[in-house]
Design an enzyme around this catalytic site. Structure first.
Site, mmCIF file in Angstrom:
data_model
loop_
_atom_site.group_PDB
_atom_site.id
_atom_site.type_symbol
_atom_site.label_atom_id
_atom_site.label_comp_id
_atom_site.label_asym_id
_atom_site.label_seq_id
_atom_site.Cartn_x
_atom_site.Cartn_y
_atom_site.Cartn_z
ATOM 1 N N ASP B 24 112.405 108.228 -94.111
ATOM 2 C CA ASP B 24 111.302 108.116 -93.165
ATOM 3 C C ASP B 24 111.474 106.789 -92.420
ATOM 4 O O ASP B 24 112.239 105.923 -92.868
ATOM 5 C CB ASP B 24 109.983 108.148 -93.946
ATOM 6 C CG ASP B 24 108.810 107.718 -93.096
ATOM 7 O OD1 ASP B 24 108.578 108.358 -92.051
ATOM 8 O OD2 ASP B 24 108.126 106.740 -93.466
ATOM 9 N N ASP B 26 108.624 104.764 -90.183
ATOM 10 C CA ASP B 26 107.492 103.820 -90.175
ATOM 11 C C ASP B 26 106.970 103.585 -91.595
ATOM 12 O O ASP B 26 106.595 104.530 -92.290
ATOM 13 C CB ASP B 26 106.357 104.381 -89.311
ATOM 14 C CG ASP B 26 106.762 104.478 -87.851
ATOM 15 O OD1 ASP B 26 107.010 103.423 -87.253
ATOM 16 O OD2 ASP B 26 106.864 105.606 -87.338
ATOM 17 N N ASP B 183 107.190 106.289 -97.501
ATOM 18 C CA ASP B 183 106.073 105.460 -97.961
ATOM 19 C C ASP B 183 104.779 106.252 -98.107
ATOM 20 O O ASP B 183 103.816 105.730 -98.643
ATOM 21 C CB ASP B 183 105.822 104.318 -96.978
ATOM 22 C CG ASP B 183 105.273 104.851 -95.665
ATOM 23 O OD1 ASP B 183 105.978 105.646 -95.017
ATOM 24 O OD2 ASP B 183 104.142 104.502 -95.296
#
Lengths: 239, 239
Positions: B24, B26, B183
């Site tokens: 991922d 961001d 995250d």
């Protein structure tokens, strides 16, 4: 020992329907955590200290002194007392510049009004300095007589229990009959150390599991959700 | 069935020391989550939609369409397709205005360099649009040949598995031999749906317990922490 044949004859000093509520401020009554986070980020960058934003977020609500000490350990950078003071001032200025973006959390004002109207004693206990707290409190209507305990009034801020102990004392209520309402693990650790019951709210950005692990008896989304479930605390409001 | 007397004679097609890593963007490689959060907050406020910041934070990383639909449900406010499009544009503009504040997370560049140097295949899969991803990726050095899968290339973004499936396919690697590093719980749900192994990082602001509950095999602080424990994924780097 006499059998409990007369349940109404309990001690007149115990009002278990009126436990005191001791509220944290940022992230609990105000949607201000992210503005504090960004203000710290800015202050630290201006001093040449890079720190990931999530690490700052996880320290919000704890004493500024502990925050900076933890930061020194994590970044391995030494910080003089004068530098720490300057960072605190920069953070306060940065937060004040963002105050126009800060809003009360949903239900915060209605919850406090209901408590006041119902004669439930409540107070505010924040790790912020008097000056920063004043900026924040201008967004809420705090009736005269409600104690507001800030960092300046106690020796140690959270996660030490001092702020909540002082708040209960100011209300003239036993801490053991008080609920502490907070969004961070520091509030809940301080609540446990003080001997109060902890209530978590998710509105500061911590996860439910963390707040439960830190000792929250219940976790609500935000003040509105707490307001809608106030009976779960054994509080009888006459509304 | 022959007893396994010759353990070295395994299939030449299986390289278990080179699982693919699907990242991922961001909150995982870039410290950009809070800028996205604030940009959404600003966009929503300008449209007269008040939403607590933590609620926005918890939706970051999921498809913008799902994000806005969840928001409509929570606020009880109707949103036309044109309004939704306008909000997405406002968010992108707001994020782009903040890009100068965004930094790579600690260890992100070193981790990606090590993987490339060691011949470990890796790719990026983000729910962002092509345009927003381009703004973000300008902060990282992505070698030619590394697949970057954005929202525009698949039918559904996270928590659907499409982005990670496309990333593994672009690498020519089986998804079942791939690790998804993210995250947010949306990354980890998408990983589970894709049949990949999930690795969580705390650098987007989610708590460890949430990421574990969502299916993370391991949770690291940030890319630096993952880099220091890369052997725990069975990845043999020659450094």
């Amino acid at each position: 020992m006499r059998p409990a044949t007369r349940p109404h004859e309990s001690s007149p000093d115990v009002h278990t329907d009126r436990p005191a509520l001791l509220f944290d401020l940022d992230g609990t009554l105000l949607d201000s955590v992210y503005q504090h986070v960004i203000a710290w980020k800015e202050a630290l960058e201006s001093a040449g200290i890079p720190l990931s934003i999530w690490r700052i977020h996880r320290r919000i609500g704890m004493s500024g002194g502990l925050f900076l000490r933890a930061l020194v350990r994590e970044t391995g950078r030494d910080l003089s007392a004068a530098e720490a003071d300057r960072l605190r001032v920069l953070h306060e200025e940065g937060y004040r510049r963002r105050i126009s973006e800060v809003r009360p959390l949903p239900g915060a004002e209605a919850l406090l009004e209901l408590l006041s109207a119902s004669g439930v004693p409540w107070a505010i206990a924040t790790s912020s300095s008097e000056a920063t707290a004043k900026t924040s409190l201008s967004l809420l209507e705090i009736p005269p007589g409600v104690p507001v305990i800030t960092r300046d009034q106690v020796q140690y801020a959270k996660p030490n229990p001092d702020l909540f102990l002082a708040a209960a004392e100011a209300l003239g209520r036993p801490i053991g009959e008080s609920f502490v309402v907070g969004d961070s693990v520091w509030d809940l650790l301080a609540a446990q150390r003080a001997g109060a019951l902890g209530i978590g709210v998710l509105s500061g950005g911590y996860g439910r599991e963390e707040l439960e692990t830190a000792g929250a008896y219940r976790v609500y989304d935000d003040p509105q959700d707490l307001l809608e479930h106030i009976d779960e605390l054994g509080i009888r409001t006459h509304s």
